[in-house]
Design a protein around this motif. Structure first.
Motif, mmCIF file in Angstrom:
data_model
loop_
_atom_site.group_PDB
_atom_site.id
_atom_site.type_symbol
_atom_site.label_atom_id
_atom_site.label_comp_id
_atom_site.label_asym_id
_atom_site.label_seq_id
_atom_site.Cartn_x
_atom_site.Cartn_y
_atom_site.Cartn_z
ATOM 1 N N LYS A 204 0.841 -1.194 0.000
ATOM 2 C CA LYS A 204 0.000 0.000 0.000
ATOM 3 C C LYS A 204 0.875 1.243 0.000
ATOM 4 O O LYS A 204 2.099 1.162 0.229
ATOM 5 C CB LYS A 204 -0.906 0.016 1.233
ATOM 6 C CG LYS A 204 -0.148 0.127 2.554
ATOM 7 C CD LYS A 204 -1.087 0.137 3.751
ATOM 8 C CE LYS A 204 -0.300 0.288 5.057
ATOM 9 N NZ LYS A 204 -1.187 0.304 6.244
ATOM 10 N N THR A 205 0.260 2.374 -0.271
ATOM 11 C CA THR A 205 0.950 3.650 -0.114
ATOM 12 C C THR A 205 0.229 4.463 0.960
ATOM 13 O O THR A 205 -0.985 4.342 1.157
ATOM 14 C CB THR A 205 0.960 4.451 -1.421
ATOM 15 O OG1 THR A 205 -0.384 4.727 -1.827
ATOM 16 C CG2 THR A 205 1.692 3.704 -2.515
ATOM 17 N N GLN A 206 1.024 5.247 1.641
ATOM 18 C CA GLN A 206 0.470 6.116 2.694
ATOM 19 C C GLN A 206 1.444 7.271 2.894
ATOM 20 O O GLN A 206 2.650 7.061 3.021
ATOM 21 C CB GLN A 206 0.293 5.320 3.992
ATOM 22 C CG GLN A 206 -0.323 6.107 5.131
ATOM 23 C CD GLN A 206 -0.519 5.224 6.364
ATOM 24 O OE1 GLN A 206 -0.917 4.062 6.253
ATOM 25 N NE2 GLN A 206 -0.236 5.780 7.532
ATOM 26 N N ASP A 207 0.910 8.485 2.923
ATOM 27 C CA ASP A 207 1.735 9.681 3.106
ATOM 28 C C ASP A 207 2.881 9.721 2.103
ATOM 29 O O ASP A 207 4.025 10.054 2.450
ATOM 30 C CB ASP A 207 2.277 9.749 4.543
ATOM 31 C CG ASP A 207 1.166 9.829 5.573
ATOM 32 O OD1 ASP A 207 0.117 10.423 5.264
ATOM 33 O OD2 ASP A 207 1.347 9.268 6.673
ATOM 34 N N ASN A 208 2.578 9.360 0.859
ATOM 35 C CA ASN A 208 3.571 9.362 -0.224
ATOM 36 C C ASN A 208 4.747 8.424 0.024
ATOM 37 O O ASN A 208 5.853 8.644 -0.478
ATOM 38 C CB ASN A 208 4.072 10.787 -0.495
ATOM 39 C CG ASN A 208 3.042 11.610 -1.225
ATOM 40 O OD1 ASN A 208 2.153 11.074 -1.901
ATOM 41 N ND2 ASN A 208 3.131 12.932 -1.085
ATOM 42 N N GLN A 209 4.515 7.376 0.802
ATOM 43 C CA GLN A 209 5.505 6.335 1.012
ATOM 44 C C GLN A 209 4.911 4.991 0.597
ATOM 45 O O GLN A 209 3.696 4.788 0.631
ATOM 46 C CB GLN A 209 5.949 6.264 2.476
ATOM 47 C CG GLN A 209 6.718 7.491 2.933
ATOM 48 C CD GLN A 209 7.233 7.355 4.356
ATOM 49 O OE1 GLN A 209 7.856 8.271 4.873
ATOM 50 N NE2 GLN A 209 6.973 6.243 5.003
ATOM 51 N N LEU A 210 5.793 4.080 0.199
ATOM 52 C CA LEU A 210 5.377 2.733 -0.179
ATOM 53 C C LEU A 210 5.600 1.798 1.005
ATOM 54 O O LEU A 210 6.690 1.764 1.589
ATOM 55 C CB LEU A 210 6.186 2.255 -1.384
ATOM 56 C CG LEU A 210 5.923 0.826 -1.866
ATOM 57 C CD1 LEU A 210 4.505 0.696 -2.413
ATOM 58 C CD2 LEU A 210 6.953 0.429 -2.934
ATOM 59 N N PHE A 211 4.560 1.043 1.363
ATOM 60 C CA PHE A 211 4.648 0.088 2.466
ATOM 61 C C PHE A 211 4.463 -1.327 1.916
ATOM 62 O O PHE A 211 3.587 -1.572 1.076
ATOM 63 C CB PHE A 211 3.556 0.360 3.511
ATOM 64 C CG PHE A 211 3.789 1.580 4.341
ATOM 65 C CD1 PHE A 211 4.274 1.489 5.633
ATOM 66 C CD2 PHE A 211 3.529 2.848 3.825
ATOM 67 C CE1 PHE A 211 4.502 2.617 6.400
ATOM 68 C CE2 PHE A 211 3.745 3.988 4.578
ATOM 69 C CZ PHE A 211 4.237 3.876 5.878
#
Length: 822
Positions: A204-211
């Motif tokens: 997923k992505t969150q706050d312009n980061q890839l997790f």
């Protein structure tokens, strides 16, 4: 002199010692991307690892984190097997060997029973993908791994623009860092995504980061309970970043820095209480505060404080300008001494990169594995492979890299109490031929391969050797109970064999070999006797040094006298078993009974020439070409036999192209310089690095032997920073195969005894005295062995010794002594 000053002085000497020669060419380099895993390039910081493929259009960083293993806490010790072990002993002593093996197979079946497991596999996290649209067409391609800086680079031209990538696993910031640049602004456009073969995974992505996150798999009767979390964040100069459900997209940037953080819930082998998300985020946040330049510089400095301690120059040739894969293909027929130097230093690079203090030890593949079910689970196989991983640690000035193995030994000394007590009704602790993240100590792979209770005996040798190199009494005191527990186990399990009344380990085996068809279970194998000899001598000596436990040491000394002697059989060979069962056509990859020659020092050319000749006969009979790790061990054996040309021949065999298929017993080296068992196992790399060192310097048998096994191909050269037992550090230069200069740094003081070629006369600031009697240096004391028993059928021809002389000089701690040859 304190440790910081010592390290600093080593760096200065190393730099001046090698100014102006080809030592700087420490790069693996290629002119095309990797097409499979065995061509990708390894980076690591001890905890995190990645394989860099270098494809322009779609870069893959295959990711590992050292604690991503299948399963959950728990040992694998079987219940109610003691009576069967007693029966196996009885059958062995009645020479009913087939019946003993059958009972062993029945008691410990080849497949793990439902209530047990045979160890968990080390697994991959997955892969990060950097996809450049339109970069499938490119030119001017270059790919390298700079092992002086621990940085991998890729450069190429696409659409008329020059692109470059730099990738490293930061030793300073504990993240993987990728820098993407181009020589034209607004030219960097790519997408960032992740995949994983793990059955339980999420992206997923969150706050312009890839997790990317997942949970490791189930295996045997264990549930997968390691949870991992990865985070990738991008820092842009110019351009725009957008996030979709599971992908980041960057458009028209001038420069991009990607930082990758990975963490798990693992705290220790019995505790999974860490918050993986919190840990990964905290590491990433801290690393992101630094500029790329600061991160790069601190990473290189942290790495080089270890790597720069040793330099090696063996000469150069035009071959060094060719790509590494071509050099491997042509090594057998082309003069390329620099490739040997590169291979030596690559082993040191791999050890620094896969075994940092405070982390897990290097496993069968270091920290680099792309599968969920790798060969042999990529576990810790301790009937040779794990030990071989650490042979270069002390001698190549990387003693700190040993620490993860020592830490694991503390764990095993706890979990191993269960196997010692439950299976053998013994005190102390033991383990068999495998362990994993969960520190299992029971039998693995059944009674045919796994009923070998000697893993702890071998691993504890590394504790004693570390003491001999460092003289660290506080360390010896800290690990004394680990050494004692191993000795207690063997004191309790030794059995009196009926013929000679010797004390032997039974049941056991000579690792993975047989003496009858499908029969390997035995009593009193030569390797077992050698290992127990070392375990007992180590604890007796440690007790004396620490002035403790005298009554226990006395009981060990009594048992020590009743161990069997080594034996020379009817084939003029060193016997592998208690009886003369060796087969003349045996080419088995394991030659375990030569442990006494190396890494132990019970057999030596100058003290036990008959045993040395028998060991040589065994080596010749077994042949040279084998699996990768086996050839790595053979380099060390031939060096101890003082045959540099044969040792170099084994290096040539190892530095031959490995077939890409993974079946059969053909070893060699893959295009990325990694060792082929096959498939990839890292132990062959480490074994050859140690073997090259043993060709140049040996410190056992009461002396420091300078240039003991120099091959004809190493006519001129220099080496700086090698370690000898007793806290000595050595710089050696030779010319036309003869010693030219020698520098000895003494960290602990005491007598320094040198063995040199008889025609060498050294001139220095201190006078060398011809050696008399035994070496007075306490780190060079000899544990005498029994006279060997020799078969009447043996035909020994004699072992020709080189002409040498021994010299003594007294040293003061912290001083350096320089000599030139007259």
């Amino acid at each position: 002199m304190n440790r910081i000053k010592i390290i600093a002085s080593c760096l200065v000497v190393s730099i001046t010692f090698f100014q102006g020669n080809a030592q700087q060419k420490l790069k693996l380099h290629y002119d095309k991307p990797s097409t499979n895993w065995n061509e990708a390039l390894p980076i690591g910081n001890g905890r995190l690892g990645a394989m860099v493929f270098g494809n322009p259009g779609k870069e893959e960083l295959q990711l590992n984190e050292e604690t991503v293993w299948a399963g959950e806490p728990g040992n694998n010790v079987p219940k109610n097997v003691y009576s069967n072990i007693e029966e196996i002993r009885k059958l062995l002593f009645e020479n009913k060997n087939k019946e003993a093996q059958d009972l062993a197979n029945e008691t410990f079946p080849r497949q793990a029973p439902k209530d047990l497991n045979y160890g968990m596999p080390y697994q991959t996290v997955g892969s990060l993908w950097i996809e450049y649209p339109g970069h499938e067409n490119y030119s001017d391609y270059k790919r390298d791994l700079d092992i002086e800086k621990a940085v991998s680079s890729v450069s190429y031209k696409a659409k008329g623009i020059n692109y470059k990538r730099e990738v490293f696993a930061s030793f300073a910031d504990d993240v993987i860092v990728v820098k993407l640049t181009a020589d034209k602004k607004k030219s960097i456009s790519f997408s960032l995504s992740a995949t994983s073969p793990q059955l339980v995974s999420n992206f997923k992505t969150q706050d312009n980061q890839l997790f990317f996150e997942g949970t490791t798999g189930d295996a045997d009767n264990k549930k997968g309970k390691i949870k991992f979390v990865g985070e990738a964040a991008c820092t842009l100069k110019g351009g725009k970043l957008t996030a979709s459900t599971d992908k980041l997209t960057i458009i028209n940037a001038d420069e991009v820095i990607i930082r990758i953080s990975i963490a798990t819930n693992f705290k220790n082998y019995k505790d999974l209480s860490v918050d993986a998300t919190e840990k990964a985020s905290a590491i990433l946040a801290k690393a992101s505060k630094k500029s790329y330049t600061e991160s790069y510089q601190k990473h290189v400095a942290a790495y080089q404080k270890y790597f720069n301690r040793v330099s090696l120059y063996l000469g150069d040739s035009p071959q060094s300008n060719k790509t590494t894969d071509v050099r491997i293909k042509e090594f057998a027929t082309s003069y390329d001494p620099q490739l040997v130097g590169l291979y030596f230093q690559f082993g040191r690079y791999l050890l620094i990169s896969s075994s940092q203090p405070g982390n897990q030890p290097a496993n069968l593949q270091g920290i680099w594995n792309h599968k969920l079910n790798p060969s042999w689970d990529s576990k810790y196989t301790v009937n040779i492979n794990t030990e071989m991983n650490y042979w270069p640690a002390e001698i190549t000035n990387l003693g700190e890299m040993h620490q993860p193995l020592f830490s694991m030994l503390k764990d095993l000394a706890q979990t191993g109490k269960e196997s010692a007590s439950e299976m053998y009704h013994a005190r102390g602790w033991n383990m068999h031929h495998n362990t994993d993240l969960w520190r299992m100590t029971g039998v693995v792979d059944g009674g045919f391969y796994g009923l070998w209770p000697m893993g702890g005996a071998w691993l504890t040798q590394h504790l004693w050797q570390h003491y001999l190199y460092t003289g660290d009494k506080a360390f010896l005191k800290e690990y004394y109970q680990v050494l004692k527990g191993a000795a207690q186990f063997y004191l309790d399990v030794l059995q009196e064999e009926p013929e000679h009344k010797w004390l032997v380990v039974a049941p056991s085996m000579s690792p993975e070999n047989t003496y009858e068809s499908s029969v390997g279970i035995s009593a009193g194998t030569t390797m077992d006797n050698q290992l127990v000899f070392d375990v007992f001598n180590n604890i007796v000596n440690a007790s004396e040094i620490l002035e403790t436990d005298k009554s226990f040491a006395d009981s060990v000394a009594v048992a020590l006298k009743r161990l069997p002697p080594m034996q020379i059989g009817q084939l003029s060979q060193l016997q592998e078993w208690l009886h003369d069962w060796d087969k003349p056509n045996d080419h088995h990859r394991h030659i375990s009974h030569l442990y006494g020659l190396f890494p132990s020092g019970q057999i030596s050319p100058f003290r036990t020439p008959q045993l040395v000749e028998a060991a040589k006969n065994t080596l010749i009979s077994r042949g040279d070409v084998s699996t990768g790790w086996s050839m790595g061990w053979k380099v060390n054996w031939w060096a101890r036999l003082l045959d540099g040309n044969r040792a170099f021949k084994l290096i040539k065999d190892q530095l031959s192209p490995a077939p890409m298929e993974t079946k059969g017993q053909s070893g060699g080296t893959y295009p990325n310089l990694l060792d082929a068992h096959p498939p990839f196992q890292i132990d062959g790399n480490f074994g050859c690095t140690a073997g090259i060192t043993e060709m140049l310097l040996q410190s056992y048998d009461g002396v420091i032997y300078v240039l003991p096994a120099l091959p004809d191909d190493f006519k001129n050269g220099k080496v700086s920073g090698l370690k000898a037992r007793g806290g000595f550090e050595m710089d050696i230069e030779w010319e036309n195969g003869k010693l030219k200069q020698l520098t000895v740094k003494s960290e602990l003081g005491g007598n320094c005894r040198l063995r040199l070629a008889s025609d060498v006369v050294l001139d220095g600031e201190v006078k060398l005295a011809v050696a008399k009697g035994e070496n007075t240096n306490p780190f060079y004391q000899i544990s005498p062995i029994k006279e060997p028993l020799i078969s009447e059928k043996a035909d020994l021809k004699g072992f020709k010794l080189p002409e040498t002389k021994e010299y003594d000089f007294n040293t003061v701690a912290g001083k350096t002594y320089s000599f030139k040859v007259k």
